[in-house]
Design an enzyme around this catalytic site. Structure first.
Site, PDB file in Angstrom:
ATOM      1  CD  GLU A 287      -3.743  -6.001   2.959  1.00  0.00           C
ATOM      2  OE1 GLU A 287      -4.327  -5.400   3.483  1.00  0.00           O
ATOM      3  OE2 GLU A 287      -2.614  -6.073   3.029  1.00  0.00           O
TER       4      GLU A 287
ATOM      5  CD  GLU B 158      -3.228  -0.897   2.202  1.00  0.00           C
ATOM      6  OE1 GLU B 158      -2.844  -0.281   3.243  1.00  0.00           O
ATOM      7  OE2 GLU B 158      -4.182  -1.475   1.795  1.00  0.00           O
TER       8      GLU B 158
HETATM    9  C1  GAL Z   1      -4.191  -3.086   5.234  1.00  0.00           C
HETATM   10  C2  GAL Z   1      -2.939  -3.190   5.314  1.00  0.00           C
HETATM   11  C3  GAL Z   1      -2.968  -4.494   6.282  1.00  0.00           C
HETATM   12  C4  GAL Z   1      -3.654  -4.134   7.372  1.00  0.00           C
HETATM   13  C5  GAL Z   1      -5.222  -3.837   7.010  1.00  0.00           C
HETATM   14  C6  GAL Z   1      -5.911  -3.840   8.185  1.00  0.00           C
HETATM   15  O1  GAL Z   1      -4.265  -1.339   4.889  1.00  0.00           O
HETATM   16  O2  GAL Z   1      -2.109  -3.357   4.078  1.00  0.00           O
HETATM   17  O3  GAL Z   1      -1.337  -4.507   6.485  1.00  0.00           O
HETATM   18  O4  GAL Z   1      -2.988  -3.379   8.351  1.00  0.00           O
HETATM   19  O5  GAL Z   1      -4.951  -2.874   6.321  1.00  0.00           O
HETATM   20  O6  GAL Z   1      -7.283  -3.526   7.791  1.00  0.00           O
END
Ligand code: GAL
Length: 697
Positions: free
Chosen positions: A335, A186
């Site tokens: 994710e 990110e």
């Molecule tokens: C994302 C990040 C992850 C984790 C997640 C939690 O933005 O890439 O590592 O922190 O958020 O929602």
């Protein structure tokens, strides 16, 4: 009962049991992977999780992997925050544990996506090389204790990032279980240190050539901003000179691209070509131009988090379409939240069934993988409260079963979805310069360019059931209708492309605020829509930020314009008025709000009003009728979301019910029911219900 078994059975025994018990659920590819077949190809639609083996004793890994296997998980993403374990002191690379984790996962039928760990440099590194820490706008250097503290433009950091990426690639570039790479995590935080500033000045020199050119294009005579030396050029972060602001963002985008390229080159030197390289982007996050950064990637991916509240299928679907547009091909959800997050004001859970519906919506829009963050919470660290698939005791939490259902369904539907991708008759045009330009000078604080885009997207998706979001410079010939909601910054190349599109018979609709700025974020020398004025046969006479909605009426009945109103004048005899403003501020009263002109078989339309929802729905009907856009599937009840993926010989429809009540959908003709088998003529879907239907072309 299960909980007791998990606690008392030694990990190795559990693993063996799990392998025997759960093997039938493996996909063919997983089975091949298990048998050590080095040429195995991952399944077409993948389910994944973010797994952090470095946080657990190795004796625990088989338990986790067996539970993943049981859930039908095809891949783990590992490593992206593990630098301090991979290289505990400078030059001392410890990658054996990672190899064991990857191999064990592989033996459980689970592939690996390997993250480079550069979003979280170790303490020894930043202590020894302080320039690797970024500096914020106020000149304060970041400290250890969080992540993303690195300086993306620092040469030393790039050297160290290249080293760790090279070591990983040398070790895992031919590992049969590693299917791809995620660079960093990110991209977001930039640095405002002196070295970055000097690089920005060099960038400006390369871009503008001479100071005279730069001064002219930024109109620096305004407020005595004239630069006589390149090293006078500042980094502008607060609303300032629009030309300088846009240049800074272009520099930031190019710098993220070169930051990423540094690691891509290191990996490509050693990695097998079959391994893809991606990074996890963040939807509408506008810190950099995603089209620029996506250029060097093999596939685009984004992290899909709802945060507070519930899924907005339109916004989420549009974000999928945005990401699909970065490379104009299928993409990944790298994710997504298993239930809830930990960072929203209220971290409510998604409802039962909503996680599954969300995953299928992603697939419908062209995702080929959905991966949950995260498998299990670290026992300490900043994210203890985040949603997971396992609890602190290492046993499944309730959402585990919903994700397992997806595992079964992905295996079921994979072969039908293989090789399919969305194809749209409608394109919405998007550029980062336009988004930035509007956000820097909103003129009405509520004028959010994402909302503007969505105001067009919603009714268009309802009708067409598939919408592409692309840049205005791409080949537009495949589209029956092209809609540019707020193409504020209109480059010469984009203008030329749009004129060509219309002259070739395309239907172009420009939304409010289009064609106002040049590619330097300066005002166009003509009124809006600038270089498209003569094609339109009309121009924007004036724009008004609105305190209250104003009435609009005409072709689409009686509606209102929200937030913003532009009226058009100097109409050519063949430019027709579709809507006119009613009584409001006097200036607008009785003047054209929407005009259209036929150009051969094509047309160009300008919408100066921000139409309310009902007006927008009618406008969408009119424009799709006029351009001959047909729904991908056919009529469905309100609340049913339809998306289509096409292959040469068949089409797959993903239907989801987002209405709170059960809905019956009649199919235009009988289709194969992919999840339940057989041929169906209608389906009945409860709330969050999903139907995957396939037909031969
Ligand atoms: C994302 C990040 C992850 C984790 C997640 C939690 O933005 O890439 O590592 O922190 O958020 O929602």
């Amino acid at each position: 009962m299960k909980k007791i078994v998990f606690r008392i059975v030694p990990a190795a025994v559990f693993s063996l049991l799990a392998c025997v018990l759960f093997l039938p659920r493996n996909t063919q590819a997983q089975a091949r992977l298990n048998s050590g077949n080095k040429t195995s190809v991952p399944p077409p639609i993948l389910l994944g999780v973010a797994w952090y083996p470095e946080r657990w004793p190795e004796s625990r890994w088989p338990v986790d992997l067996a539970l993943m296997q049981k859930a039908g998980i095809h891949f783990v993403r590992v490593g992206e925050f593990a630098w301090s374990i991979m290289e505990p002191t400078e030059g001392d690379y410890r990658l054996d544990w990672l190899e064991r984790a990857i191999d064990q996962a592989g033996r459980h039928g689970i592939y690996t996506v390997l993250g480079t760990p550069t979003a979280a440099p170790p303490a020894w590194l930043t202590q020894k090389y302080p320039t690797t820490l970024r500096v914020d706008e106020n000149g304060k250097r970041a400290e250890h204790g969080n992540r993303q503290q690195f300086n993306w433009d620092d040469p030393k950091y790039r050297e160290l990032a290249r080293d760790i990426a090279s070591h990983l690639a040398q070790r895992f570039g031919h590992n049969p279980y590693v299917i791809g790479w995620q660079i960093d995590n990110e991209y977001a935080e930039v640095s405002f240190d002196l070295h970055t500033r000097a690089d920005f000045q060099t960038w400006s020199k390369n871009y503008y050539g001479t100071l005279d050119n730069l001064n002219a294009r930024w109109t620096t005579s305004y407020w005595s901003q004239t630069y006589t030396n390149w090293d006078q050029i500042p980094i502008e972060t607060k609303p300032g000179n629009p030309g300088l602001l846009l240049s800074w963002k272009r520099f930031v985008s190019d710098t993220w691209r070169s930051y990423q390229k540094n690691q891509i080159d290191a990996i490509r030197r050693y990695a097998a070509p079959r391994q893809f390289i991606t990074t996890n982007m963040m939807g509408w996050f506008d810190g950099y131009d995603h089209y620029v950064v996506a250029k060097d990637l093999n596939l685009a991916a984004w992290d899909d988090y709802v945060g507070e509240g519930h899924l907005d299928p339109y916004k989420n679907g549009a974000t999928d379409d945005l990401t699909r547009g970065f490379k104009r091909q299928n993409f990944w959800i790298m994710e997504t939240q298993p239930g809830h997050v930990n960072w929203a004001p209220i971290n409510n859970d998604l409802n039962k069934g909503e996680i599954r519906a969300m995953a299928w919506e992603n697939i419908g829009h062209g995702a080929d993988a959905v991966s949950y963050w995260q498998w299990r919470s670290a026992m300490n660290g900043q994210e203890e409260y985040h949603g997971t698939l396992l609890g602190a005791d290492g046993t499944p939490v309730p959402v585990y079963s919903e994700v397992s259902q997806l595992g079964r369904e992905f295996a079921e539907a994979g072969s039908v979805l293989a090789g399919t991708s969305p194809k749209s008759q409608v394109a919405i045009l998007h550029t980062y310069p336009s988004f930035w330009a509007i956000n820097w000078q909103r003129h009405n604080k509520n004028y959010d360019p994402i909302n503007e885009l969505l105001s067009y997207y919603r009714p268009l998706h309802d009708i067409a059931q598939s919408v592409d979001i692309v840049q205005p410079t791409v080949d537009l010939s495949q589209y029956k209708l092209v809609v540019a909601p707020g193409l504020n910054v209109l480059s010469d190349a984009a203008a030329k492309n749009l004129i060509q599109y219309v002259k070739n018979g395309g239907h172009l609709l420009l939304g409010q605020r289009s064609g106002m700025k040049t590619s330097d974020n300066a005002l166009q020398p003509e009124r809006q829509p600038g270089p498209l004025v003569s094609l339109l046969g009309a121009r924007v006479a004036a724009y008004y930020a609105l305190l209250n909605p104003v009435p609009v009426s005409g072709q689409f009945g009686t509606n209102t314009s929200q937030l913003w109103a532009e009226y058009l004048n100097h109409l050519s005899p063949d430019t027709h008025v579709l809507e006119t403003y009613g009584k409001s501020n006097g200036w607008l009263d009785g003047n054209p709000a929407i005009v259209t002109r036929s150009v051969g078989k094509g047309s160009i339309t300008y919408v100066g009003a921000w139409m309310d929802e009902a007006g927008m729905a009618k406008l969408a009907h009119w424009m799709t009728e006029a351009s001959g856009v047909r729904p991908a599937f056919g009529p469905v009840p309100a609340g049913i979301d339809v998306n289509a993926r096409y292959a040469k010989d068949h089409t797959v429809f993903v239907l989801i019910n987002f209405d709170p009540t059960e809905q019956a959908v009649n199919l235009p003709h009988p289709m194969a029911d992919v999840l339940h088998g057989g041929t169906v003529q209608s389906v009945s879907l409860p709330r969050y219900g999903v139907a995957i239907l396939s037909e031969k072309n």
